[in-house]
Design a protein around this motif. Structure first.
Motif, PDB file in Angstrom:
ATOM      1  N   UNK A 107      85.891  85.228-101.092  1.00 12.48           N
ATOM      2  CA  UNK A 107      84.731  85.354-101.983  1.00 12.48           C
ATOM      3  C   UNK A 107      83.649  86.151-101.278  1.00 12.48           C
ATOM      4  N   UNK A 108      83.135  87.150-101.982  1.00  6.12           N
ATOM      5  CA  UNK A 108      82.075  88.005-101.467  1.00  6.12           C
ATOM      6  C   UNK A 108      80.735  87.466-101.947  1.00  6.12           C
ATOM      7  N   UNK A 109      79.813  87.252-101.007  1.00  2.62           N
ATOM      8  CA  UNK A 109      78.481  86.742-101.335  1.00  2.62           C
ATOM      9  C   UNK A 109      77.430  87.679-100.765  1.00  2.62           C
ATOM     10  N   UNK A 110      76.325  87.813-101.475  1.00  2.46           N
ATOM     11  CA  UNK A 110      75.196  88.631-101.034  1.00  2.46           C
ATOM     12  C   UNK A 110      74.068  87.704-100.598  1.00  2.46           C
TER      13      UNK A 110
ATOM     14  N   UNK B 145      81.861  90.798 -90.527  1.00  2.00           N
ATOM     15  CA  UNK B 145      82.166  92.168 -90.113  1.00  2.00           C
ATOM     16  C   UNK B 145      83.050  92.939 -91.079  1.00  2.00           C
ATOM     17  N   UNK B 146      83.709  92.270 -91.982  1.00  7.10           N
ATOM     18  CA  UNK B 146      84.531  92.989 -92.966  1.00  7.10           C
ATOM     19  C   UNK B 146      84.475  92.234 -94.292  1.00  7.10           C
ATOM     20  N   UNK B 147      83.276  91.827 -94.689  1.00  7.07           N
ATOM     21  CA  UNK B 147      83.096  90.991 -95.872  1.00  7.07           C
ATOM     22  C   UNK B 147      83.645  91.677 -97.123  1.00  7.07           C
ATOM     23  N   UNK B 148      84.559  90.988 -97.797  1.00  4.72           N
ATOM     24  CA  UNK B 148      85.187  91.493 -99.017  1.00  4.72           C
ATOM     25  C   UNK B 148      85.470  90.312 -99.929  1.00  4.72           C
ATOM     26  N   UNK B 149      85.818  90.612-101.154  1.00  2.00           N
ATOM     27  CA  UNK B 149      86.182  89.574-102.115  1.00  2.00           C
ATOM     28  C   UNK B 149      87.479  89.938-102.802  1.00  2.00           C
ATOM     29  N   UNK B 150      88.138  88.942-103.387  1.00  2.00           N
ATOM     30  CA  UNK B 150      89.376  89.165-104.134  1.00  2.00           C
ATOM     31  C   UNK B 150      89.022  89.675-105.532  1.00  2.00           C
ATOM     32  N   UNK B 151      89.625  90.781-105.906  1.00  2.47           N
ATOM     33  CA  UNK B 151      89.402  91.410-107.207  1.00  2.47           C
ATOM     34  C   UNK B 151      90.731  91.643-107.902  1.00  2.47           C
ATOM     35  N   UNK B 152      90.661  91.854-109.216  1.00  3.98           N
ATOM     36  CA  UNK B 152      91.817  92.273-110.002  1.00  3.98           C
ATOM     37  C   UNK B 152      91.354  93.373-110.942  1.00  3.98           C
TER      38      UNK B 152
ATOM     39  N   UNK C  85      70.193  87.092 -90.621  1.00  2.74           N
ATOM     40  CA  UNK C  85      70.835  87.813 -91.717  1.00  2.74           C
ATOM     41  C   UNK C  85      69.699  88.334 -92.574  1.00  2.74           C
ATOM     42  N   UNK C  86      69.828  89.541 -93.067  1.00  2.00           N
ATOM     43  CA  UNK C  86      68.772  90.146 -93.872  1.00  2.00           C
ATOM     44  C   UNK C  86      69.169  90.181 -95.338  1.00  2.00           C
ATOM     45  N   UNK C  87      68.169  90.137 -96.211  1.00  2.60           N
ATOM     46  CA  UNK C  87      68.421  90.236 -97.647  1.00  2.60           C
ATOM     47  C   UNK C  87      69.256  91.487 -97.898  1.00  2.60           C
ATOM     48  N   UNK C  88      70.354  91.317 -98.636  1.00  2.00           N
ATOM     49  CA  UNK C  88      71.249  92.431 -98.915  1.00  2.00           C
ATOM     50  C   UNK C  88      72.507  92.420 -98.080  1.00  2.00           C
ATOM     51  N   UNK C  89      72.531  91.673 -96.960  1.00  2.00           N
ATOM     52  CA  UNK C  89      73.754  91.560 -96.170  1.00  2.00           C
ATOM     53  C   UNK C  89      74.816  90.842 -96.990  1.00  2.00           C
ATOM     54  N   UNK C  90      76.070  91.088 -96.647  1.00 10.12           N
ATOM     55  CA  UNK C  90      77.193  90.422 -97.308  1.00 10.12           C
ATOM     56  C   UNK C  90      77.854  89.458 -96.339  1.00 10.12           C
ATOM     57  N   UNK C  91      78.386  88.368 -96.890  1.00 13.36           N
ATOM     58  CA  UNK C  91      79.230  87.453 -96.130  1.00 13.36           C
ATOM     59  C   UNK C  91      80.474  87.175 -96.972  1.00 13.36           C
ATOM     60  N   UNK C  92      81.564  86.883 -96.295  1.00 17.14           N
ATOM     61  CA  UNK C  92      82.808  86.513 -96.973  1.00 17.14           C
ATOM     62  C   UNK C  92      83.167  85.094 -96.587  1.00 17.14           C
ATOM     63  N   UNK C  93      83.507  84.306 -97.579  1.00 16.52           N
ATOM     64  CA  UNK C  93      84.024  82.957 -97.344  1.00 16.52           C
ATOM     65  C   UNK C  93      85.451  82.923 -97.861  1.00 16.52           C
TER      66      UNK C  93
ATOM     67  N   UNK D  40      96.375  93.224-114.722  1.00 13.00           N
ATOM     68  CA  UNK D  40      95.484  92.174-114.238  1.00 13.00           C
ATOM     69  C   UNK D  40      96.204  91.090-113.450  1.00 13.00           C
ATOM     70  N   UNK D  41      97.509  91.241-113.242  1.00 12.05           N
ATOM     71  CA  UNK D  41      98.271  90.215-112.542  1.00 12.05           C
ATOM     72  C   UNK D  41      97.982  90.194-111.043  1.00 12.05           C
ATOM     73  N   UNK D  42      98.022  91.346-110.393  1.00  8.02           N
ATOM     74  CA  UNK D  42      97.848  91.413-108.947  1.00  8.02           C
ATOM     75  C   UNK D  42      96.390  91.400-108.536  1.00  8.02           C
ATOM     76  N   UNK D  43      96.165  91.135-107.263  1.00  7.83           N
ATOM     77  CA  UNK D  43      94.800  91.110-106.717  1.00  7.83           C
ATOM     78  C   UNK D  43      94.742  91.961-105.448  1.00  7.83           C
ATOM     79  N   UNK D  44      93.545  92.318-105.079  1.00  8.38           N
ATOM     80  CA  UNK D  44      93.313  93.105-103.865  1.00  8.38           C
ATOM     81  C   UNK D  44      91.920  92.781-103.352  1.00  8.38           C
ATOM     82  N   UNK D  45      91.663  93.100-102.098  1.00  5.76           N
ATOM     83  CA  UNK D  45      90.345  92.879-101.502  1.00  5.76           C
ATOM     84  C   UNK D  45      89.496  94.131-101.674  1.00  5.76           C
ATOM     85  N   UNK D  46      88.232  93.919-102.019  1.00  3.54           N
ATOM     86  CA  UNK D  46      87.296  95.021-102.224  1.00  3.54           C
ATOM     87  C   UNK D  46      85.963  94.650-101.595  1.00  3.54           C
TER      88      UNK D  46
END
Length: 179
Positions: free
Chosen positions: A114-117, A146-153, A99-107, A59-65
């Motif tokens: 952070x991945x948001x729906x 265009x490449x919305x992802x979030x940080x995960x562990x 933007x349509x319901x269900x689209x993703x955005x990344x901040x 659980x130490x490292x992180x990656x984008x998903x």
């Protein structure tokens, strides 16, 4: 690859065992969880994945998903700017298009990605409904569409994989949003 994303909300619910009347209380906790299953593969490809998973050191490292089929919005927006405060699920936007319901955005980016729906269709500038709520104040921040992802562990400190007599590897792992 099969990715199962789960939206988790912190909600307490208590129900009377006599009348079955219930009461719910929503807390501010919201997070993504994911279960990832990779297709069966030969050792030469599997070892790259195994090395990546082991390199995270549990659980130490992180990656984008991301959602592999949701990397581009279905709406027509190409640029969206977000303004809102920590805890907001309704944020002010400046954008042209939809933007349509269900689209993703990344901040954010990297560990702060952070991945948001998007929860409701939005046309032009106005108020955008998102999940999860903002984790930090945002002021005129450009969202990645265009490449919305979030940080995960990883959800566990253990990594495992299977191999059969035909040298076919099976790899599955669980992850949670890195908060």
């Amino acid at each position: 690859m099969n990715v199962e994303l789960t939206a988790v909300n912190a909600v307490a619910y208590s129900m009377s065992p006599f009348t079955f009347a219930g009461q719910a209380h929503a807390y501010s906790g919201q997070k993504w969880q994911a279960d990832i299953s990779l297709p069966a593969m030969k050792r030469e490809d599997a070892e790259k994945w195994i090395a990546f998973l082991v390199s995270l050191r549990g659980q130490f490292g992180t990656f984008l998903l991301n959602d592999p089929s949701g990397t581009s919005p279905r709406g027509t927006a190409t640029t969206v700017r977000i303004t809102g405060s920590t805890g907001d699920s309704s944020v002010a936007t400046t954008m042209a298009g939809t933007l349509l319901a269900g689209d993703y955005i990344q901040l954010g980016s990297g560990l702060s990605a952070r991945l948001h729906k998007v929860l409701q269709d939005q046309s032009g500038s106005g108020t955008l409904e998102i999940w999860p709520a903002l984790r930090a104040n945002q002021s005129n921040v450009l969202a990645d569409l265009t490449s919305a992802a979030g940080a995960f562990r990883l959800s566990s400190n253990q990594q495992s994989w299977s191999v059969n007599e035909a040298s076919i590897y099976g790899i599955t792992f669980a992850a949670m949003e890195a908060l």
